[in-house]
Write an enzyme that holds these catalytic residues in place. Structure first.
Site, short mmCIF file in Angstrom:
data_model
loop_
_atom_site.label_atom_id
_atom_site.label_comp_id
_atom_site.label_asym_id
_atom_site.label_seq_id
_atom_site.Cartn_x
_atom_site.Cartn_y
_atom_site.Cartn_z
N LYS A 122 -54.09 -14.31 101.66
CA LYS A 122 -54.95 -15.10 100.77
C LYS A 122 -54.86 -16.58 101.14
CE LYS A 122 -56.14 -16.61 96.18
NZ LYS A 122 -55.80 -16.83 94.78
N ASP B 79 -59.73 -28.79 91.82
CA ASP B 79 -60.65 -28.18 90.87
C ASP B 79 -61.35 -27.06 91.62
OD1 ASP B 79 -61.52 -28.44 88.05
OD2 ASP B 79 -63.48 -28.31 88.99
N GLU C 138 -59.33 -34.40 80.43
CA GLU C 138 -60.62 -33.78 80.13
C GLU C 138 -61.41 -33.60 81.42
OE1 GLU C 138 -64.54 -34.46 77.59
OE2 GLU C 138 -62.85 -35.73 77.01
N PHE D 29 -54.34 -14.24 90.47
CA PHE D 29 -54.69 -14.68 89.13
C PHE D 29 -56.21 -14.81 89.02
CE2 PHE D 29 -55.95 -19.19 89.70
CZ PHE D 29 -55.61 -19.36 91.03
P1 IMP Z 1 -59.65 -25.25 86.97
O1 IMP Z 1 -58.30 -25.44 86.42
O2 IMP Z 1 -60.75 -25.85 86.14
O3 IMP Z 1 -59.75 -25.66 88.40
O4 IMP Z 1 -59.89 -23.69 86.84
C1 IMP Z 1 -60.11 -22.91 87.90
C2 IMP Z 1 -60.44 -21.50 87.43
O5 IMP Z 1 -61.16 -20.89 88.49
C3 IMP Z 1 -59.18 -20.67 87.25
O6 IMP Z 1 -58.77 -20.62 85.92
C4 IMP Z 1 -59.61 -19.31 87.75
O7 IMP Z 1 -60.27 -18.63 86.72
C5 IMP Z 1 -60.63 -19.64 88.82
N1 IMP Z 1 -59.99 -19.71 90.15
C6 IMP Z 1 -59.79 -20.80 90.92
N2 IMP Z 1 -59.15 -20.48 92.06
C7 IMP Z 1 -58.93 -19.16 91.99
C8 IMP Z 1 -58.28 -18.25 92.86
O8 IMP Z 1 -57.74 -18.59 93.93
N3 IMP Z 1 -58.26 -16.97 92.45
C9 IMP Z 1 -58.82 -16.55 91.29
N4 IMP Z 1 -59.41 -17.36 90.41
C10 IMP Z 1 -59.48 -18.67 90.77
#
Ligand code: IMP
Length: 217
Positions: free
Chosen positions: A196, A88, A59, A173
Site C-alpha cells: 500500500k 488532506d 477547521e 482504515f
Molecule cells: P481527512 O482527515 O479530512 O484528510 O480525512 C481523510 C478521509 O479520507 C479518511 O477519514 C478516510 O475516510 C479517507 N482516506 C484517506 N486516505 C485513505 C486511505 O489511505 N485509505 C482509506 N481511506 C482513506
C-alpha cells in the site's frame, strides 16, 4: 496568532546517538500517523497532534485537498517549533461525480464512522446500478510542509482503482476494504502495508515532497 510554548524539541536521538528529525504530522488519525512513520523511515520521529497540548480543533474549511492541507499545516505549525506536515486526503468516485471527495471522513455525517461511510458509498453505487469496471475511483492526497505558520512545500499523489461490490480485508482504515487499486486483485485492506505504501496516494505524495525536502533536513 499567539505562539504556544514548545512542548517537544526539534530533534531526537537514536540509541547510538545519531540524530532523528522530529516532525509533527497535523492529524489525530492514528492510521495516517502509522503510515507516515513507515513512509518517513528511521531518520524521522513522527509525532501526531495528541503529543502537543493546547492546539484547538482545526477547521477544514477548504474546498480542495490542497487548500485543506495548507490550512492544517500552517495552523498547526504555530504550535510547534519545527516542521509540520499536513495531509488532506480522500476518495473520489466518478459515478458520484467526485463524491465523497473532501468530505470523505464525514460522508455519512459529521460523526460518521469509517464503516458507516463505506456502507453509504456502497448503497449509493448499488442504487445507481453502477457495476464492475464502471465503479472507477481514486484516492487523492495533498501534503503541505510548514514552519512558523508558513507553508514552504506542497505535493500531491493519486492512486486509481475500482470500488468493489462488498467489503474485503481487515487491514488499513477508511475506505481501504472497498478500494482495489488498478493492477491488483486485492483491496487496500488485503494488501500488505509495504505494498500500500509503495503505490498509495500518500506514499506517492510523500516521495514527491521528499525530493524537495532533502534541502531542509
Ligand atoms: P481527512 O482527515 O479530512 O484528510 O480525512 C481523510 C478521509 O479520507 C479518511 O477519514 C478516510 O475516510 C479517507 N482516506 C484517506 N486516505 C485513505 C486511505 O489511505 N485509505 C482509506 N481511506 C482513506
Amino acid at each position: 496568532m499567539m505562539r504556544m510554548s514548545r512542548p517537544i524539541s526539534d530533534t531526537a536521538y537514536t540509541e547510538t546517538g545519531s540524530v532523528r528529525h522530529r516532525i509533527l504530522v497535523a492529524t489525530r488519525n492514528c492510521h495516517k500517523l502509522r503510515e507516515f512513520a513507515e513512509l518517513c523511515g528511521p531518520n524521522f520521529e513522527v509525532c501526531g497532534m495528541e503529543s502537543i497540548s493546547g492546539v484547538p480543533q482545526i477547521e477544514e474549511s477548504g474546498e480542495t485537498f490542497e487548500s485543506n492541507a495548507l490550512i492544517k499545516a500552517e495552523f498547526a505549525s504555530n504550535f510547534f517549533s519545527h516542521w509540520v506536515l499536513a495531509d488532506d486526503s480522500g476518495l473520489e468516485v466518478d459515478a458520484l461525480r467526485g463524491a465523497p471527495g473532501v468530505l470523505s471522513a464525514r460522508f455519512a455525517g459529521e460523526k460518521a464512522t469509517d464503516a458507516e461511510n463505506r456502507r453509504l458509498l456502497l448503497r449509493r453505487l448499488e442504487k445507481l446500478g453502477v457495476r464492475g469496471k464502471h465503479r472507477t475511483a481514486r484516492f487523492r492526497c495533498a501534503l503541505a510542509l510548514a514552519k512558523s505558520g508558513k507553508a514552504v512545500l506542497s505535493a500531491s499523489g493519486t492512486v486509481e482503482g475500482i470500488i468493489v461490490e462488498s467489503e474485503t480485508g481487515m487491514a488499513g482504515f477508511g475506505y481501504d476494504p472497498i478500494f482495489r487499486p488498478v493492477g491488483y486483485s486485492k483491496t487496500f485492506a488485503e494488501l500488505a502495508s509495504e505494498i500500500k505504501n509503495e503505490i498509495s496516494h500518500r506514499g506517492r505524495a510523500l516521495r514527491e515532497l521528499q525530493r524537495a525536502w532533502v534541502k531542509l533536513f
